[in-house]
Design an enzyme around this catalytic site. Structure first.
Site, PDB file in Angstrom:
ATOM      1  N   ASP A 319       0.527  -1.095   0.193  1.00 13.84           N
ATOM      2  CA  ASP A 319      -0.099   0.259  -0.213  1.00 13.84           C
ATOM      3  C   ASP A 319       0.859   1.324  -0.088  1.00 13.84           C
ATOM      4  O   ASP A 319       2.194   0.865   0.193  1.00 13.84           O
ATOM      5  CB  ASP A 319      -0.748   0.043   1.411  1.00 13.84           C
ATOM      6  CG  ASP A 319      -1.587   1.541   1.094  1.00 13.84           C
ATOM      7  OD1 ASP A 319      -2.498   1.948   0.584  1.00 13.84           O
ATOM      8  OD2 ASP A 319      -2.251   1.383   2.287  1.00 13.84           O
ATOM      9  N   THR A 321      -0.235   4.566   0.991  1.00 17.16           N
ATOM     10  CA  THR A 321      -0.320   5.862   2.728  1.00 17.16           C
ATOM     11  C   THR A 321       0.339   5.531   3.190  1.00 17.16           C
ATOM     12  O   THR A 321      -0.248   4.294   3.716  1.00 17.16           O
ATOM     13  CB  THR A 321      -1.523   6.131   2.683  1.00 17.16           C
ATOM     14  OG1 THR A 321      -1.990   7.213   1.023  1.00 17.16           O
ATOM     15  CG2 THR A 321      -1.515   7.372   3.403  1.00 17.16           C
ATOM     16  N   ASP A 585      -2.163  -0.411   6.174  1.00 18.39           N
ATOM     17  CA  ASP A 585      -2.452   0.009   7.586  1.00 18.39           C
ATOM     18  C   ASP A 585      -3.901   0.934   7.417  1.00 18.39           C
ATOM     19  O   ASP A 585      -4.685   0.875   8.304  1.00 18.39           O
ATOM     20  CB  ASP A 585      -1.130   1.738   7.868  1.00 18.39           C
ATOM     21  CG  ASP A 585      -2.016   2.855   6.167  1.00 18.39           C
ATOM     22  OD1 ASP A 585      -2.112   3.008   5.516  1.00 18.39           O
ATOM     23  OD2 ASP A 585      -2.019   3.854   6.901  1.00 18.39           O
TER      24      ASP A 585
END
Length: 840
Positions: A319, A321, A585
């Site tokens: 991922d 961000t 996250d």
């Protein structure tokens, strides 16, 4: 203050009445989240305890205890340990999933009728929210159920944890809000339209909550071994029992004379020798030690088998961000628009030739307490705001896409507007050059805003009466562009080095993000991933699996990916033959982490993501991943070494059982004698071998390699022992003497298997091997030990035959191992080439 609105449906203008709340509660239309995670504790216990394997081994254990042969029942403690380990691992995973949650707000504010009949804002528990409740939302609130906006006053919603979109989303009346999102600016009213299991938060975590164990080649391989042995136990056990009964004179004689008791002990010894009792236990020990070592480096292992997982991965999905980046913006460049060329970009951290008034305005905007995450990054460079106080400031809104500050005097006199160039400069004359430069930077994936100025000074804000709404802010007239300011997401300092490590290890990298494809590609390039052009826009991804597989085979950077698409992309990569790790996250990463072979969450991420992940980087340091790979390699290599050690014993034990059973010869060992042999050749050395350092790169085919080593080794050891025992039986030696010769032969022959598996020798492995060889004569020289083991002193002739046969077996094992190793290298290279061709 918010005005009350009329909602659709049965609710009153001011919200739900007490009767309406009661009726919806009785119908089950509450916001109580489902908590089922699959198997109950009782079902986990059943699956691990009531197996055919445990029935046979546990039955032998219980029978020996009943007969009073507790000295021969020591093997039973391994059965108990294996059951406890299996139940503990599964139940721990179940408890972790039960804590999975998207919603972390303890309470919600709604409009309802009070006990006095007056409608007011009340705080209630999240589970007490019902269908058609009206949320009262303000900055900082979490949306705790799916709702539709009824009234909005600059309402901006942060959906980054759910969708991956980094920017707050403007939410006017009529827009749906997803449970789990957060209000970052403004206020509003919203009517609940879905609750409980139907809400977005529950739907996105329902699949993630379903119980499953991490995919583990070691665990699945050992499970297959146990399955095969279990299948063999019944027919071989029948041969063994019949053989031992016949060896004492037949069934009738055995029962009449009580000799069945000794035959039972011999049968139990034969069966138990077939079982790699300590393999599951030692594998769990190796994994547990790895987990403890990783915990010292801020890595939480949520399931022991996850320690090996990352070492097997050949595709790492990332991922953007919060994973590749720190989740914050930094100032990248300033491009004054009074300079003639678009290429004349200055370093914002060193340039001192910027317009002082513009620099002062940017300083004020960065220091403003209402500044958004992008504007806050200005303070890294612009630190000297005007001495004068502004007459008016307009905070940023994602709907307007600009903020403003106005000064009535001083060098910065006038109004300064910072925002999206296509909005701020829409009516500005001579804006063509600025918009062209903006488009150039947007294409490169940078987040660029324009600072514009006008001589117009805004009027001070007007005092508002209670309930009165401020008029919508409008752009001042006469704006002209001053400078372009570019920002970028802060890439983690350790990301390039870590990603470089994985490239060196031949692990492919794939970036999957919900953000703009151009931004994703720019971040990927800065992190060291080789990629030209923008990322692939996932909004154009097909639903057809074959078409998706074709795209996933060619592309490695994706933007605008939904949570469901992330899951589909992981499954696609698995269909293409990859072993996939996924890092993330946000809640939008939860499904992908769940279905990946290895899910890795950042410690600062959403609680739901941490709960579903197999590994959690507690301090969020990306550089922890190589350490996890190293620990995984050590565990895989050492457990493979242990498996070869234990399964060699299983192979020769099966041959013993079948041969002695068919020949109707007494089994030449008592269980306690086998325990001593196992301790010298397997048990004590295994404790050391399980923890040795090893950085060998992972190779698939654990079971195949184990079989290629164990079957020939077992045949050699079994042939040697059977030959010595046959000579002893034909020579008319008594049972204790035969058993002593058998113990010597088996120990010395099996120890050469340990010698082979202990290479390359280190000081520690050398000490272990020497101690194992010395252990046998030391034990045989201690009278209480020989008495306990019921061993007799063999004559010199039989002793020399036992030792000589063991030496010959060692030589044969060594030659055979070298041949297998040479052929194995060639076949491993051919298999690796075939797998690469299949993926390509």
């Amino acid at each position: 203050m918010l005005a009350l609105v009329t909602t659709t449906g049965a609710s009153s203008p001011a919200g739900l009445t007490l009767d309406e709340v009661r009726a919806r509660t009785q119908l089950g239309q509450t916001n109580v989240m489902p908590s089922d995670t699959g198997r109950s504790f009782w079902r986990i216990m059943q699956a691990n305890l009531f197996t055919l394997f445990n029935l046979i081994v546990g039955g032998s254990f219980a029978l020996l205890l009943v007969l009073g042969y507790w000295q021969d029942a020591l093997f039973g403690f391994f059965v108990i340990a294996n059951v406890v380990i299996g139940v503990a691992q599964e139940f721990r995973a179940k408890l972790t999933l039960s804590r999975l949650a998207v919603l972390n707000a303890p309470r919600a504010r709604v409009l309802r009728e009070g006990s006095d009949g007056v409608y007011a804002v009340v705080e209630i528990r999240v589970g007490e929210v019902v269908m058609d409740d009206i949320f009262v939302l303000s900055a900082g609130d979490q949306v705790t159920a799916d709702a539709v906006v009824l009234e909005a006053h600059g309402l901006d919603i942060d959906e980054s944890l759910l969708t991956g979109e980094a920017d707050p989303v403007s939410s006017p009346a009529g827009r749906e809000l997803m449970s789990g999102s957060t209000v970052v600016a403004g206020s509003g009213l919203a009517r609940v339209i879905r609750v409980g299991a139907d809400s977005y938060a529950a739907r996105i975590t329902a699949e993630a909550k379903q119980f499953s164990l991490v995919r583990s080649e070691l665990r699945s391989g050992i499970a297959k071994i146990i399955k095969w042995i279990t299948i063999l136990l019944l027919p071989v056990g029948a041969i063994v029992v019949n053989g031992q009964m016949q060896a004492v004179g037949g069934w009738e004689v055995a029962i009449a004379t009580g000799a069945w008791r000794e035959a039972t002990v011999a049968s139990a010894a034969s069966l138990i020798a077939m079982i790699p009792q300590g393999l599951v236990f030692m594998t769990s020990v190796a994994l547990a030690v790895g987990a403890v070592k990783l915990a010292r480096h801020e890595v939480l292992v949520q399931e022991l088998a996850a320690v090996e997982g990352l070492a097997r991965v050949d595709m790492l999905c990332l991922d953007k961000t919060g994973t590749l980046t720190e989740g914050r913006m930094i100032l990248d460049a300033v491009e004054p628009l009074d300079r003639p060329t678009s290429g004349d970009i200055v370093d914002p951290l060193t340039d001192t030739d910027l317009d002082p008034a513009a620099a002062a305005a940017l300083s004020w905007m960065g220091a403003d307490r209402n500044a958004n995450a992008t504007s806050v990054a200005l303070v890294e460079r612009f630190t000297t705001p005007p001495a004068e106080q502004p007459v008016r400031a307009i905070e940023f809104s994602s709907r307007r896409k600009w903020s403003a500050v106005s000064f009535a005097e001083g060098p910065a006199r006038g109004t300064w507007v910072l925002g999206a160039p296509d909005i701020v400069l829409a009516d500005a004359p001579d804006s063509t050059d600025a918009l062209a430069r903006f488009a150039e930077r947007a294409t490169a994936g940078e987040r660029t805003v324009v600072l514009a100025r006008t001589d117009v000074v805004l009027d001070p804000p007007v005092e508002l009466a209670d309930g009165e709404r401020a008029p919508e802010a409008e752009l001042p007239s006469g704006l002209s562009a001053v400078t372009l300011v570019s920002f970028r997401e802060k890439v983690r300092d350790d990301a390039p080095e870590t990603l470089g490590y994985f490239r060196e290890q031949e692990v492919e990298l794939c970036v999957i993000s919900g953000d703009d494809p151009r931004t994703v590609a720019a971040v990927a390039r800065e992190a060291g991933i080789h990629h030209d052009g923008p990322g692939f826009d996932a909004r154009t991804l097909p639903d057809d699996e074959a078409e998706l597989d074709a795209i996933m085979r060619e592309h490695r950077v994706f933007g605008r990916v939904t949570p469901e698409q992330k899951k589909a992309m992981v499954l696609s990569l698995q269909r293409l033959g990859h072993t996939v790790a996924m890092t993330g996250d946000g809640v939008n990463d939860a499904l992908a982490l769940k279905h990946a072979d290895m899910g890795i969450a950042m410690g600062s991420g959403a609680a739901a993501t941490r709960a579903v992940a197999r590994l959690v980087l507690l301090d969020g340091q990306f550089s922890r991943l190589p350490r996890i790979v190293a620990e995984g390699r050590q565990v895989i290599a050492n457990v493979e070494r242990l498996a070869k050690l234990f399964l060699s014993k299983t192979t020769y034990a099966i041959l013993f059982a079948v041969v002695f059973g068919l020949l109707l010869w007494p089994f030449p060992f008592l269980p306690r004698q086998l325990s001593i042999v196992d301790g010298l050749t397997i048990g004590l050395p295994a404790l050391v071998l399980a923890l040795l350092p090893n950085i060998q790169r992972y190779r698939p085919g654990f079971l195949r390699r184990a079989a290629r080593f164990c079957i020939p080794s077992g045949l050699v050891v079994a042939g040697t022992l059977i030959s010595v025992v046959a000579y002893a039986y034909l020579g008319g030696y008594e049972a204790p003497v035969v058993q002593t010769a058998a113990v010597i032969t088996l120990t010395m022959s099996a120890l050469w298997v340990l010698v082979i598996l202990s290479r390359p020798f280190t000081l520690i492995t050398g000490i272990v091997v020497v101690a194992a060889y010395l252990g046998l004569p030391v034990l045989l020289a201690i009278p209480p030990v020989t008495e306990f083991l019921q061993l007799g002193a063999p004559p010199l002739e039989l002793l020399l035959i036992a030792v000589g046969a063991s030496v010959i077996a060692s030589v044969v094992l060594e030659v055979m191992h070298r041949i297998i190793q040479r052929n194995g290298d060639d076949s491993a290279a051919a298999i690796a080439a075939a797998q690469a061709a299949r993926r390509g």
